[in-house]
Design an enzyme around this catalytic site. Structure first.
Site, PDB file in Angstrom:
ATOM      1  N   SER A 116       0.840  -1.187   0.000  1.00  0.00           N
ATOM      2  CA  SER A 116       0.000   0.000   0.000  1.00  0.00           C
ATOM      3  C   SER A 116       0.881   1.246   0.000  1.00  0.00           C
ATOM      4  O   SER A 116       1.660   1.439  -0.939  1.00  0.00           O
ATOM      5  CB  SER A 116      -0.960  -0.028   1.190  1.00  0.00           C
ATOM      6  OG  SER A 116      -1.975   0.928   1.050  1.00  0.00           O
ATOM      7  N   ASP A 165      -9.068  -4.606  -6.160  1.00  0.00           N
ATOM      8  CA  ASP A 165      -8.661  -3.693  -5.090  1.00  0.00           C
ATOM      9  C   ASP A 165      -9.494  -2.411  -5.159  1.00  0.00           C
ATOM     10  O   ASP A 165      -9.364  -1.639  -6.103  1.00  0.00           O
ATOM     11  CB  ASP A 165      -7.176  -3.368  -5.252  1.00  0.00           C
ATOM     12  CG  ASP A 165      -6.603  -2.621  -4.059  1.00  0.00           C
ATOM     13  OD1 ASP A 165      -7.382  -1.990  -3.332  1.00  0.00           O
ATOM     14  OD2 ASP A 165      -5.371  -2.666  -3.869  1.00  0.00           O
ATOM     15  N   HIS A 171      -7.653  -5.178  -1.446  1.00  0.00           N
ATOM     16  CA  HIS A 171      -6.396  -4.462  -1.231  1.00  0.00           C
ATOM     17  C   HIS A 171      -5.318  -5.325  -0.591  1.00  0.00           C
ATOM     18  O   HIS A 171      -4.142  -5.078  -0.768  1.00  0.00           O
ATOM     19  CB  HIS A 171      -6.657  -3.233  -0.366  1.00  0.00           C
ATOM     20  CG  HIS A 171      -5.474  -2.331  -0.243  1.00  0.00           C
ATOM     21  ND1 HIS A 171      -4.723  -1.937  -1.336  1.00  0.00           N
ATOM     22  CD2 HIS A 171      -4.891  -1.730   0.830  1.00  0.00           C
ATOM     23  CE1 HIS A 171      -3.753  -1.147  -0.943  1.00  0.00           C
ATOM     24  NE2 HIS A 171      -3.821  -1.009   0.365  1.00  0.00           N
TER      25      HIS A 171
END
Length: 713
Positions: free
Chosen positions: A583, A658, A690
């Site tokens: 991320s 995602d 995600h």
């Protein structure tokens, strides 16, 4: 620089010269729940008494500072359950005591009360089997829940539709993409007569194309995804009166402009008398907050209590906490003096006093004693890696530590505020639950988890501080050394990074905030290093916000100070250094790999943000402003523009579904690499959002480890 070495060996004496701590972790062990600390569930005080309760081994226990005993078995509870329902209970559910004799629990879509004395059970509420976002009201036994985009309230067998949702119109769910501390979309009033709820109109937000490839003909599953600088959704707040079956909407907009419609409505808080609803309203620029009170019957604005402004951003994430004996006074958390502290206000908006002061963070308010004289809160006063519990006297400002042991704590108070259940872990304690006094003295241990890794050969974990790139700020690090490392030998080294806002990876908790994956790598001969750079959490507003408008630059400078620290260690092979993150950490991984190919031989980036103009409005604009306002900041930190700098091995991983960092990010980076003639490795998890969860996470661990074995080790 200071450092502490943590030896994760069993603390008991060995009866032989060599302890049986020689087992090695396998990749399968990374998903083995038994290797994580065991815990007790539903730890709480019973009613208004000083007795506590907890669930362990499918039994409910009760105890005092001197003894513990079983009070309800799974068989007892299941037998009572079968008097109302078919089937039996396979495990003891989580429970919540409602008085000294009864506790509440939920099975499927039903809520029950069980009386310990009579061993009888009653069903007090039920709701739709397909319900989501379930919000149970403890006084009236009403249940608010959502189905699809609609909001309902169940009262016995009666169900009321509070808001009829539609495509692009959502009732009763979290809004503003769960920023500003927002975790839900419904808020019961103190007595349960009123329900405040969010109504989100996102019909004007561009539909973002996503697909489900599991069907023979791929099925479109678009989401509404407001990107930085583009049209955002519009939110209103309604109040449903359960006694009158009527709804009013708060008049939060001063006019009909887009700026007013796009205001963020956050931190909803009820007054104790249910007559007033308070909202922290934030402009889209996120540099101005108004704390406002509204009449719960009419929806009219009562008053703007006060305003807060900041050249970078304001981000209230904690609602009002009213004093129990002074309903016209409340506590408010603010960064206005540079650190998050407690302020006492009246409901007229007058500041009474700043309650806490100092170069430390009040992480959250826990509550107060019955008289409202002392406030209980979490903070890191002694050590930035801690979360300890404290009390502060409102009148004197005197602070008392409640949790005697160092570590990361969660506490629960008895009704009188004189005893606390302290659940914690630290670098040496896997998990412990203790009874402590209001003076911070441990009365007794309720539960102590055994070391789940006692039979395993454990590497050394070192924590300490290094200086940031500014030469003065301390940064906390965690260094996991290879098993049985030899200073005369050189080892491949992995820098694990996140580095973004609201994060803290190095903590005074079990494994110093690390995990089995890191231990596995260390057992396989890797050095694993993590440092919390400026831009991360719990160190004051300047520490976190200094990265404003230029995400990635200060963070990388601090990470490279960590690299300099590693390069001085005799056992680190500076020719075999890698970097990994997910991320924001994926963004940092690629940023560091492209900027320093001479340092990082290998990189592994999961779910990476590639260009902040492809990220969502609330987060993106808080830390970067809009692309229109900050074109240079967006351009300077776009990894698409830097793909030509790629050298060495880089593995990019993304979930194809995602909804947080949309797939477009990594796909466009791959395209840029192709156009620049750069080779890059890429792997997609087809049906994952995600993060990669479930069984497939083991596949992810093996994928990354093999990559390091092939190209780093």
């Amino acid at each position: 620089m200071k450092k502490i070495t943590i030896l994760l060996f069993a603390l008991q004496l060995c009866t032989t010269l060599v302890c049986a701590q020689n087992k090695m972790l396998t990749s399968n062990d990374l998903m083995n729940g038994s290797l994580y600390p065991s815990r007790v569930r539903s730890v709480q005080f019973i009613g208004k008494s000083n007795r506590f309760a907890f669930v362990r081994d499918n039994k409910l226990y009760s105890g005092t500072s001197s003894s513990q005993k079983e009070i309800v078995s799974l068989e007892n509870l299941s037998n009572a359950y079968q008097t109302l329902e078919s089937g039996s209970l396979r495990y003891f559910p989580n429970v919540k005591f409602v008085n000294d004799r009864e506790f509440q629990f939920t099975v499927s879509n039903n809520v029950y009360h069980y009386n310990i004395k009579t061993k009888s059970i009653s069903k007090i509420a039920t709701y739709d089997k397909e319900a989501e976002n379930i919000d149970f009201e403890t006084h009236t036994y009403q249940v608010a829940y959502t189905k699809g985009n609609s909001l309902y309230v169940s009262r016995g067998h009666d169900v009321t539709t509070v808001g009829e949702g539609a495509d692009g119109l959502v009732y009763g769910q979290s809004v503003h993409r769960s920023e500003f501390g927002i975790e839900k979309g419904t808020f019961w009033s103190p007595q349960g007569n009123l329900l405040a709820f969010y109504r989100m109109d996102e019909s004007m937000v561009t539909e973002y194309p996503m697909v489900n490839t599991a069907t023979r003909i791929t099925t479109p599953t678009p989401i509404r995804y407001p990107m930085a600088g583009m049209k955002s959704h519009e939110v209103t707040v309604g109040i449903f009166n359960t006694l009158k079956n009527t709804t009013v909407y708060l008049k939060t907009r001063r006019d009909t402009t887009v700026a007013e419609r796009e205001m963020y409505l956050t931190n909803l808080s009820w007054s104790p008398d249910e007559k007033t609803l308070y909202i922290a309203k934030i402009n889209r620029e996120q540099n101005h907050t108004w704390l406002e009170s509204y009449d719960a019957e009419t929806g009219n604005l009562n008053k703007v209590l006060f305003e807060e402004k900041n050249d970078r951003y304001t981000e209230p994430a904690d609602g009002l906490y009213f004093l129990p004996t002074k309903p016209n006074q409340f506590l408010w958390l603010s960064y206005r003096d540079g650190y998050k502290h407690i302020y006492l206000y009246t409901t007229d908006g007058n500041l009474v006093k700043q309650v806490t002061k100092g170069d430390f963070e009040v992480q959250s308010i826990i509550g107060t004693d019955p008289k409202g004289e002392n406030v209980f809160f979490y903070s890191n006063i002694e050590n930035p890696t801690e979360r300890a519990a404290y009390s502060v006297n409102i009148k004197t400002g005197n602070i008392t530590r409640l949790t005697p042991d160092h570590g990361t704590h969660t506490i629960a108070a008895n009704a009188s505020g004189t005893l606390f259940i302290d659940s914690y872990s630290n670098t040496n304690v896997p998990a412990n639950v203790a009874l402590v006094s209001a003076k911070g003295r441990k009365m007794s241990d309720i539960y102590s988890a055994p070391n789940p890794l006692a039979d395993y050969a454990m590497p050394e974990i070192e924590t300490g501080t290094i200086k940031a790139a500014d030469g003065k700020t301390d940064l906390c690090y965690r260094l996991i050394k290879p098993l049985n490392y030899n200073n005369g030998q050189k080892y491949p080294t992995l820098v694990y990074v996140y580095g973004g806002p609201h994060s803290q990876l190095v903590t005074d908790s079990w494994l110093a905030g690390g995990n089995l994956y890191f231990l596995f790598l260390a057992q396989q001969g890797y050095v694993v290093f993590t440092v919390d750079n400026r831009g991360t959490d719990n160190r004051g507003f300047e520490f976190e916000s200094c990265t404003h408008r230029h995400l990635g630059q200060i963070e990388m400078a601090d990470q490279m100070e960590g690299v300099k620290f590693l390069q001085k260690l005799s056992y680190v092979d500076t020719a075999r250094m890698g970097v990994e993150g997910w991320s924001f950490g994926g963004f940092m991984t690629i940023t560091m790999k492209l900027a320093h190919p001479e340092i990082f031989k290998v990189g592994c980036a999961g779910g990476p943000v590639i260009d902040w103009k492809w990220y969502e409005v609330m987060y993106g604009e808080r830390y970067m402003d809009t692309p229109q306002e900050n074109p240079d900041g967006y351009a300077d930190n776009s990894l698409v523009r830097k793909a030509k700098n790629l050298k060495g091995r880089l593995l990019v991983i993304h979930g194809a579904e995602d909804p947080t960092v949309v797939w477009q990010n990594s796909l466009e980076f791959i395209d840029a690499c192709i156009k620049a003639g750069r080779q890059v490795d890429y792997f997609v998890y087809p049906h994952h959002p995600h993060n990669v969860g479930g069984r497939d996470r083991l596949h992810l661990y093996r994928k990354m480890f093999q990559y390091y074995e092939d190209f780093l080790k």
